[in-house]
Design an enzyme around this catalytic site. Sequence first.
Site, PDB file in Angstrom:
ATOM      1  N   GLU A 194       2.253   4.033  -1.710  1.00  0.00           N
ATOM      2  CA  GLU A 194       1.692   5.336  -2.089  1.00  0.00           C
ATOM      3  C   GLU A 194       2.517   6.477  -1.492  1.00  0.00           C
ATOM      4  O   GLU A 194       2.659   7.540  -2.086  1.00  0.00           O
ATOM      5  CB  GLU A 194       0.206   5.407  -1.696  1.00  0.00           C
ATOM      6  CG  GLU A 194      -0.632   4.570  -2.663  1.00  0.00           C
ATOM      7  CD  GLU A 194      -1.857   3.913  -2.059  1.00  0.00           C
ATOM      8  OE1 GLU A 194      -2.315   4.330  -0.999  1.00  0.00           O
ATOM      9  OE2 GLU A 194      -2.344   2.925  -2.672  1.00  0.00           O
TER      10      GLU A 194
ATOM     11  N   LYS B  86      -6.791   3.989   3.879  1.00  0.00           N
ATOM     12  CA  LYS B  86      -6.236   5.082   3.051  1.00  0.00           C
ATOM     13  C   LYS B  86      -7.014   6.383   3.305  1.00  0.00           C
ATOM     14  O   LYS B  86      -7.447   6.611   4.425  1.00  0.00           O
ATOM     15  CB  LYS B  86      -6.252   4.701   1.562  1.00  0.00           C
ATOM     16  CG  LYS B  86      -5.687   3.311   1.297  1.00  0.00           C
ATOM     17  CD  LYS B  86      -5.387   3.100  -0.156  1.00  0.00           C
ATOM     18  CE  LYS B  86      -5.089   1.628  -0.411  1.00  0.00           C
ATOM     19  NZ  LYS B  86      -4.366   1.409  -1.637  1.00  0.00           N
TER      20      LYS B  86
ATOM     21  N   ASN C 168      -6.258  -1.217   5.591  1.00  0.00           N
ATOM     22  CA  ASN C 168      -5.736   0.130   5.325  1.00  0.00           C
ATOM     23  C   ASN C 168      -6.825   0.943   4.631  1.00  0.00           C
ATOM     24  O   ASN C 168      -7.092   0.758   3.451  1.00  0.00           O
ATOM     25  CB  ASN C 168      -4.490   0.022   4.423  1.00  0.00           C
ATOM     26  CG  ASN C 168      -3.966   1.386   4.018  1.00  0.00           C
ATOM     27  OD1 ASN C 168      -4.319   2.400   4.604  1.00  0.00           O
ATOM     28  ND2 ASN C 168      -3.110   1.401   2.995  1.00  0.00           N
TER      29      ASN C 168
ATOM     30  N   HIS D 246       4.530   2.733   2.933  1.00  0.00           N
ATOM     31  CA  HIS D 246       3.516   2.250   1.991  1.00  0.00           C
ATOM     32  C   HIS D 246       3.862   2.765   0.590  1.00  0.00           C
ATOM     33  O   HIS D 246       4.365   3.890   0.443  1.00  0.00           O
ATOM     34  CB  HIS D 246       2.126   2.745   2.404  1.00  0.00           C
ATOM     35  CG  HIS D 246       1.030   2.113   1.606  1.00  0.00           C
ATOM     36  ND1 HIS D 246       0.693   2.561   0.347  1.00  0.00           N
ATOM     37  CD2 HIS D 246       0.226   1.055   1.858  1.00  0.00           C
ATOM     38  CE1 HIS D 246      -0.288   1.801  -0.130  1.00  0.00           C
ATOM     39  NE2 HIS D 246      -0.588   0.881   0.763  1.00  0.00           N
TER      40      HIS D 246
ATOM     41  N   SER E 121      -4.687  -6.106  -3.817  1.00  0.00           N
ATOM     42  CA  SER E 121      -5.955  -6.619  -4.345  1.00  0.00           C
ATOM     43  C   SER E 121      -6.409  -7.913  -3.666  1.00  0.00           C
ATOM     44  O   SER E 121      -6.920  -8.820  -4.336  1.00  0.00           O
ATOM     45  CB  SER E 121      -5.861  -6.780  -5.864  1.00  0.00           C
ATOM     46  OG  SER E 121      -5.613  -5.529  -6.481  1.00  0.00           O
TER      47      SER E 121
ATOM     48  N   GLU F 218       4.117  -5.842  -0.694  1.00  0.00           N
ATOM     49  CA  GLU F 218       3.040  -5.288  -1.501  1.00  0.00           C
ATOM     50  C   GLU F 218       3.589  -4.904  -2.870  1.00  0.00           C
ATOM     51  O   GLU F 218       4.120  -3.786  -3.044  1.00  0.00           O
ATOM     52  CB  GLU F 218       2.464  -4.046  -0.825  1.00  0.00           C
ATOM     53  CG  GLU F 218       1.860  -4.316   0.536  1.00  0.00           C
ATOM     54  CD  GLU F 218       0.766  -3.304   0.840  1.00  0.00           C
ATOM     55  OE1 GLU F 218      -0.405  -3.700   0.861  1.00  0.00           O
ATOM     56  OE2 GLU F 218       1.074  -2.128   1.010  1.00  0.00           O
TER      57      GLU F 218
ATOM     58  N   GLY G  57      -4.486  -1.933  -5.584  1.00  0.00           N
ATOM     59  CA  GLY G  57      -5.620  -1.201  -6.140  1.00  0.00           C
ATOM     60  C   GLY G  57      -5.879  -1.478  -7.610  1.00  0.00           C
ATOM     61  O   GLY G  57      -6.638  -0.748  -8.256  1.00  0.00           O
TER      62      GLY G  57
HETATM   63  C1  PEP Z   1      -2.917  -1.336   0.299  1.00  0.00           C
HETATM   64  O1  PEP Z   1      -3.389  -0.210   0.351  1.00  0.00           O
HETATM   65  O2  PEP Z   1      -1.961  -1.614   1.029  1.00  0.00           O
HETATM   66  C2  PEP Z   1      -3.516  -2.308  -0.605  1.00  0.00           C
HETATM   67  C3  PEP Z   1      -2.997  -3.512  -0.661  1.00  0.00           C
HETATM   68  O3  PEP Z   1      -4.579  -1.902  -1.348  1.00  0.00           O
HETATM   69  P1  PEP Z   1      -5.572  -2.852  -2.223  1.00  0.00           P
HETATM   70  O4  PEP Z   1      -6.006  -3.969  -1.299  1.00  0.00           O
HETATM   71  O5  PEP Z   1      -6.694  -1.956  -2.608  1.00  0.00           O
HETATM   72  O6  PEP Z   1      -4.787  -3.372  -3.369  1.00  0.00           O
END
Ligand code: PEP
Length: 262
Positions: free
Chosen positions: A108, A22, A20, A106, A224, A178, A184
Amino acid sequence: MSQEDPSAGRRKRKPYIAANWKMNLDRNQALDMIKTLKARLGDGDDREVAVFAPAVYLADVAAVSQGSPIGLGAQNMHWEENGAFTGEISALMLRGVGVDRVLIGHSERRHLFFEKDEWMGRKIRAALDHDILPTLCVGETIEERKAGKAQEVIARQLKTGLEWAQAIEMSRVTIAYEPVWAIGTGETATPDQAGEAHGMIRDWISDRFGAEVADDLRILYGGSVKADNVKELMAVEGVDGVLVGGASLQPDAILPIIEFDK
Ligand code: PEP
């Protein structure tokens, strides 16, 4: 799956690594990245790889990735086909530029842009109706986890997100667990935490759609994920792949994740 062999389902679920991006990478970086992945990946037989690119790059990325097994996804979409929805993109439009999958819900989108739980069901329905593979993202905040409400939150997100999906369509759906506190932040769910959440999600799917659907469903972990923790996470029972944000932005970071056990 036979009762005697609980790992049979796992073996038939092809590992899935999803990147992803983003709102990152300029156009040249995005195209360079896809060229690198295309050159490096084989025929995609033993694992599935997909990139969820910013909407403005989707057509260009589709052109470059053509002929490779890399899936191309959007990071969001609206449920209507067209209309007065300024700033939105429809499944019809995504299909038209070669997109074959989409992230729905997601964290976000849910937490920064206040997208409502009930919208996700409509989006999943629209994706399925337009032959786009949806990945429904679910996960609790740290406050919800500390209050002992993680499973309740995940169950609510599953219920609203899959409200209009039928069992026969579930082979086209992926779930991504998630935890919001791991996205992040550099903090990753422990194998126990991931295993517990993935087990709960599979049980929920089994109750709602039947054991066979649950057995076939791929559930990704996101939060992460990096080269140095992917192997441990992928070893957890019920973790069928990873959704990677930050570590998907450089070839050196994403390639060892894609090739985690090679
Ligand atoms: C994500 O954007 O779905 C995500 C898991 O980000 P990160 O790997 O940066 O935690």
